[in-house]
Scaffold this motif. Structure first.
Motif, PDB file in Angstrom:
ATOM      1  N   ARG A 139       0.915  -1.049  -0.010  1.00 58.43           N
ATOM      2  CA  ARG A 139       0.077  -0.049  -0.182  1.00 58.43           C
ATOM      3  C   ARG A 139       1.006   1.056   0.001  1.00 58.43           C
ATOM      4  NH1 ARG A 139      -4.944  -1.187   4.400  1.00 58.43           N
ATOM      5  NH2 ARG A 139      -5.626  -3.115   3.418  1.00 58.43           N
ATOM      6  N   LEU A 140       1.934   1.231   0.620  1.00 52.87           N
ATOM      7  CA  LEU A 140       2.705   2.324   1.021  1.00 52.87           C
ATOM      8  C   LEU A 140       3.967   2.356  -0.426  1.00 52.87           C
ATOM      9  CD1 LEU A 140       3.505   2.175   4.742  1.00 52.87           C
ATOM     10  CD2 LEU A 140       1.914   3.723   3.327  1.00 52.87           C
ATOM     11  N   HIS A 141       3.868   1.322  -0.991  1.00 55.41           N
ATOM     12  CA  HIS A 141       5.147   1.144  -2.112  1.00 55.41           C
ATOM     13  C   HIS A 141       6.486   1.439  -1.623  1.00 55.41           C
ATOM     14  CE1 HIS A 141       1.810   1.914  -4.957  1.00 55.41           C
ATOM     15  NE2 HIS A 141       1.259   3.112  -4.627  1.00 55.41           N
ATOM     16  N   LEU A 142       6.521   0.521  -0.544  1.00 58.78           N
ATOM     17  CA  LEU A 142       7.968   0.383   0.136  1.00 58.78           C
ATOM     18  C   LEU A 142       8.153  -1.225   0.312  1.00 58.78           C
ATOM     19  CD1 LEU A 142       7.258   2.680   3.157  1.00 58.78           C
ATOM     20  CD2 LEU A 142       8.861   3.303   1.115  1.00 58.78           C
ATOM     21  N   SER A 143       9.344  -1.537   0.707  1.00 60.98           N
ATOM     22  CA  SER A 143       9.667  -2.910   1.094  1.00 60.98           C
ATOM     23  C   SER A 143       9.141  -3.241   2.432  1.00 60.98           C
ATOM     24  CB  SER A 143      11.153  -3.028   1.135  1.00 60.98           C
ATOM     25  OG  SER A 143      11.992  -2.534   2.168  1.00 60.98           O
ATOM     26  N   SER A 144       8.853  -4.675   2.450  1.00 58.07           N
ATOM     27  CA  SER A 144       8.440  -5.074   3.659  1.00 58.07           C
ATOM     28  C   SER A 144       9.513  -4.840   4.929  1.00 58.07           C
ATOM     29  CB  SER A 144       8.166  -6.699   3.470  1.00 58.07           C
ATOM     30  OG  SER A 144       7.674  -7.123   4.727  1.00 58.07           O
ATOM     31  N   SER A 145      10.754  -4.973   4.618  1.00 61.27           N
ATOM     32  CA  SER A 145      11.588  -4.497   5.292  1.00 61.27           C
ATOM     33  C   SER A 145      11.579  -3.201   6.018  1.00 61.27           C
ATOM     34  CB  SER A 145      12.890  -5.077   4.901  1.00 61.27           C
ATOM     35  OG  SER A 145      14.134  -4.742   5.780  1.00 61.27           O
ATOM     36  N   ALA A 146      11.389  -2.347   4.999  1.00 64.77           N
ATOM     37  CA  ALA A 146      11.536  -0.935   5.550  1.00 64.77           C
ATOM     38  C   ALA A 146      10.220  -0.711   6.399  1.00 64.77           C
ATOM     39  CB  ALA A 146      11.251  -0.148   4.352  1.00 64.77           C
ATOM     40  N   VAL A 147       9.222  -1.296   6.149  1.00 67.71           N
ATOM     41  CA  VAL A 147       7.722  -0.996   7.073  1.00 67.71           C
ATOM     42  C   VAL A 147       8.073  -1.664   8.329  1.00 67.71           C
ATOM     43  CG1 VAL A 147       5.478  -1.518   7.085  1.00 67.71           C
ATOM     44  CG2 VAL A 147       6.174  -0.452   5.163  1.00 67.71           C
ATOM     45  N   SER A 148       8.611  -2.761   8.235  1.00 66.77           N
ATOM     46  CA  SER A 148       9.006  -3.493   9.527  1.00 66.77           C
ATOM     47  C   SER A 148      10.017  -2.913  10.509  1.00 66.77           C
ATOM     48  CB  SER A 148       9.478  -4.906   9.377  1.00 66.77           C
ATOM     49  OG  SER A 148       9.835  -5.646  10.510  1.00 66.77           O
ATOM     50  N   LYS A 149      11.198  -2.352   9.861  1.00 70.37           N
ATOM     51  CA  LYS A 149      11.952  -1.606  10.620  1.00 70.37           C
ATOM     52  C   LYS A 149      11.427  -0.150  11.278  1.00 70.37           C
ATOM     53  CE  LYS A 149      16.070  -3.414   8.264  1.00 70.37           C
ATOM     54  NZ  LYS A 149      17.310  -3.105   7.518  1.00 70.37           N
ATOM     55  N   SER A 150      10.734   0.484  10.235  1.00 68.32           N
ATOM     56  CA  SER A 150       9.996   1.540  10.840  1.00 68.32           C
ATOM     57  C   SER A 150       9.141   1.475  11.858  1.00 68.32           C
ATOM     58  CB  SER A 150       9.013   2.291   9.951  1.00 68.32           C
ATOM     59  OG  SER A 150       8.574   3.517  10.143  1.00 68.32           O
ATOM     60  N   VAL A 151       8.403   0.413  11.857  1.00 66.35           N
ATOM     61  CA  VAL A 151       7.371   0.134  13.081  1.00 66.35           C
ATOM     62  C   VAL A 151       8.274  -0.385  14.380  1.00 66.35           C
ATOM     63  CG1 VAL A 151       5.595  -1.524  14.056  1.00 66.35           C
ATOM     64  CG2 VAL A 151       5.601  -0.587  11.883  1.00 66.35           C
ATOM     65  N   ALA A 152       9.480  -1.011  13.998  1.00 65.95           N
ATOM     66  CA  ALA A 152      10.226  -1.428  15.155  1.00 65.95           C
ATOM     67  C   ALA A 152      11.118  -0.077  15.866  1.00 65.95           C
ATOM     68  CB  ALA A 152      11.429  -2.379  14.753  1.00 65.95           C
ATOM     69  N   ARG A 153      11.555   0.806  15.132  1.00 70.39           N
ATOM     70  CA  ARG A 153      11.687   2.066  15.424  1.00 70.39           C
ATOM     71  C   ARG A 153      10.820   2.745  16.260  1.00 70.39           C
ATOM     72  NH1 ARG A 153      14.626   2.259  10.313  1.00 70.39           N
ATOM     73  NH2 ARG A 153      12.860   3.576   9.582  1.00 70.39           N
ATOM     74  N   LEU A 154       9.378   2.773  15.851  1.00 73.64           N
ATOM     75  CA  LEU A 154       8.589   3.460  16.599  1.00 73.64           C
ATOM     76  C   LEU A 154       8.246   2.947  18.009  1.00 73.64           C
ATOM     77  CD1 LEU A 154       6.153   5.678  16.622  1.00 73.64           C
ATOM     78  CD2 LEU A 154       4.735   3.713  15.502  1.00 73.64           C
ATOM     79  N   GLU A 155       8.205   1.662  17.909  1.00 76.54           N
ATOM     80  CA  GLU A 155       8.175   0.904  19.282  1.00 76.54           C
ATOM     81  C   GLU A 155       9.195   1.170  20.499  1.00 76.54           C
ATOM     82  OE1 GLU A 155       5.817  -3.360  18.381  1.00 76.54           O
ATOM     83  OE2 GLU A 155       7.837  -3.272  17.541  1.00 76.54           O
ATOM     84  N   SER A 156      10.301   1.233  19.769  1.00 78.54           N
ATOM     85  CA  SER A 156      11.723   1.511  20.401  1.00 78.54           C
ATOM     86  C   SER A 156      11.694   2.803  21.152  1.00 78.54           C
ATOM     87  CB  SER A 156      12.937   1.294  19.632  1.00 78.54           C
ATOM     88  OG  SER A 156      14.258   1.674  20.318  1.00 78.54           O
ATOM     89  N   ARG A 157      11.044   4.026  20.264  1.00 76.31           N
ATOM     90  CA  ARG A 157      10.936   5.224  20.629  1.00 76.31           C
ATOM     91  C   ARG A 157       9.857   5.379  21.833  1.00 76.31           C
ATOM     92  NH1 ARG A 157       8.131   9.728  19.396  1.00 76.31           N
ATOM     93  NH2 ARG A 157       7.115   8.634  17.476  1.00 76.31           N
ATOM     94  N   LEU A 158       8.843   4.506  21.431  1.00 73.99           N
ATOM     95  CA  LEU A 158       7.831   4.811  22.423  1.00 73.99           C
ATOM     96  C   LEU A 158       7.913   3.979  23.983  1.00 73.99           C
ATOM     97  CD1 LEU A 158       4.616   4.492  19.935  1.00 73.99           C
ATOM     98  CD2 LEU A 158       5.506   6.534  21.146  1.00 73.99           C
ATOM     99  N   GLY A 159       8.908   2.952  23.694  1.00 74.89           N
ATOM    100  CA  GLY A 159       8.979   2.093  24.808  1.00 74.89           C
ATOM    101  C   GLY A 159       7.910   1.122  25.111  1.00 74.89           C
ATOM    102  N   VAL A 160       7.059   0.741  24.019  1.00 78.35           N
ATOM    103  CA  VAL A 160       6.144  -0.260  24.213  1.00 78.35           C
ATOM    104  C   VAL A 160       5.993  -1.142  22.970  1.00 78.35           C
ATOM    105  CG1 VAL A 160       4.750   1.347  25.688  1.00 78.35           C
ATOM    106  CG2 VAL A 160       4.255   1.116  23.201  1.00 78.35           C
ATOM    107  N   ILE A 161       5.492  -2.187  23.213  1.00 75.24           N
ATOM    108  CA  ILE A 161       5.248  -3.209  21.889  1.00 75.24           C
ATOM    109  C   ILE A 161       3.800  -2.927  21.265  1.00 75.24           C
ATOM    110  CG2 ILE A 161       5.060  -5.570  21.259  1.00 75.24           C
ATOM    111  CD1 ILE A 161       7.781  -4.784  22.164  1.00 75.24           C
ATOM    112  N   LEU A 162       3.963  -2.522  20.194  1.00 72.32           N
ATOM    113  CA  LEU A 162       2.735  -2.221  19.438  1.00 72.32           C
ATOM    114  C   LEU A 162       2.002  -3.470  18.919  1.00 72.32           C
ATOM    115  CD1 LEU A 162       3.837   1.358  17.757  1.00 72.32           C
ATOM    116  CD2 LEU A 162       2.514   0.918  19.877  1.00 72.32           C
ATOM    117  N   PHE A 163       2.711  -4.391  18.218  1.00 72.84           N
ATOM    118  CA  PHE A 163       2.186  -5.606  17.545  1.00 72.84           C
ATOM    119  C   PHE A 163       2.824  -6.757  18.465  1.00 72.84           C
ATOM    120  CE2 PHE A 163       2.102  -2.433  14.066  1.00 72.84           C
ATOM    121  CZ  PHE A 163       1.123  -2.473  13.730  1.00 72.84           C
TER     122      PHE A 163
END
Length: 301
Positions: free
Chosen positions: A26-50
């Motif tokens: 949907r975002l026209h990105l690689s699966s790896s890029a999306v996964s890493k982006s979400v992981a960075r967000l979880e790291s910054r927030l300090g919580v597990i989102l998924f």
């Protein structure tokens, strides 16, 4: 501020799609890029989102809360942009309106058709439903409601248009055949057409209580027919099947033509209140504010 926005789009896309792969498409990105982006967000927030497993990907409890907040904030940004886009005050563009089924067809639609003729740029999307829809979940800009919900959400505006007026009525042919009741007690000897709940049980009729003020309930012991639709009850009355208590907005034209006549007019009583309701954020837009006033002028009883 930009730091807080990083990762939100991949997070929302993943939550909506249910997988990194579908979100990436949907975002026209690689699966790896999306996964890493979400992981960075979880790291910054300090919580597990998924909560991740080999078979599925689903939001955690913290993820659900963050998802709801992100959706709300993004919608507020959209609303703010709409405010800026509508500063010319022209009543134009798309607007989603929720209306009750029968009242919507008989009373709201004529008002909306007149508004569309007056404002050629107006593009209403009209949803018909007798339930109390969630205006936020179903993206309703303005709703017309009959009746009062158990509570009004703080984020919801409301404007009362008046109240229904309920009357007993019947077709002249029925009254010629069975006689005209002169008192409440005589209704027991007549065929009565009741309004049915979802389980088919008849709703009581409401009559004014002269002794205590307010209203009293009259329960139809053995209705000739129980119908869960207002227009269908009107059709039964027109067919001469019996006496029914109906809102005047349903039968105005039939009363004027003589196809239906009022019975025991002293028992006429107020019915459910009529409201306009809308998300308060929408009132910021000139389009919504203008449309509210136009509908108020045309629908107020």
């Amino acid at each position: 501020m930009s730091e807080h926005l990083k990762g939100i789009a991949p997070f929302l896309a993943t939550a909506d799609a249910g997988s990194f792969t579908k979100a990436a498409a949907r975002l026209h990105l690689s699966s790896s890029a999306v996964s890493k982006s979400v992981a960075r967000l979880e790291s910054r927030l300090g919580v597990i989102l998924f909560e991740r497993s080999t078979r599925r990907l689903q939001l955690s409890s913290a993820g659900h809360a963050y998802y709801a907040t992100c959706k709300r904030v993004l919608q507020e940004l959209v609303d703010a942009e709409n405010v800026l886009a509508e500063q010319d005050g022209e009543l134009a563009g798309k607007v989603r309106i929720g209306v009750p089924a029968s009242y919507g067809r008989l009373r709201v639609m004529p008002a909306l058709l007149a508004l569309c003729a007056q404002y050629p740029g107006l593009q209403p999307s009209i949803a018909f439903s007798d339930r109390f829809v969630d205006l936020f979940e179903e993206r309703i800009d303005i709703a017309v409601r009959i009746g009062t919900p158990s509570h009004w959400p703080a984020a919801l505006g409301q404007m009362q248009l008046g109240a229904e007026r309920l009357i007993l009525c019947a077709a002249p042919a029925y009254l010629a055949r069975r006689g005209t009741p002169a008192a409440i007690g005589e209704l027991e000897r007549h065929d009565c057409i009741a309004y049915g709940r979802g389980d088919g049980s008849p709703m009581p009729w409401l009559f004014p209580d002269e002794d205590k003020g307010g209203q009293l309930e009259y329960r139809v012991a053995a209705p000739r027919m129980t119908v869960g639709d207002a227009e269908a009850r009107t059709a039964a009355v027109l067919a001469g099947l019996g006496v029914a208590q109906l809102a005047t907005w349903l039968v105005e034209e039939h009363l004027a033509s003589g196809a239906i006549v009022a019975v025991l007019p002293q028992l006429a009583t107020p019915g459910l209140p009529l409201y306009l309701a809308w998300p308060l954020a929408r009132q910021l837009t000139p389009k919504t504010g203008t449309l509210l006033q136009e509908l108020r002028q045309r629908l107020t009883i």
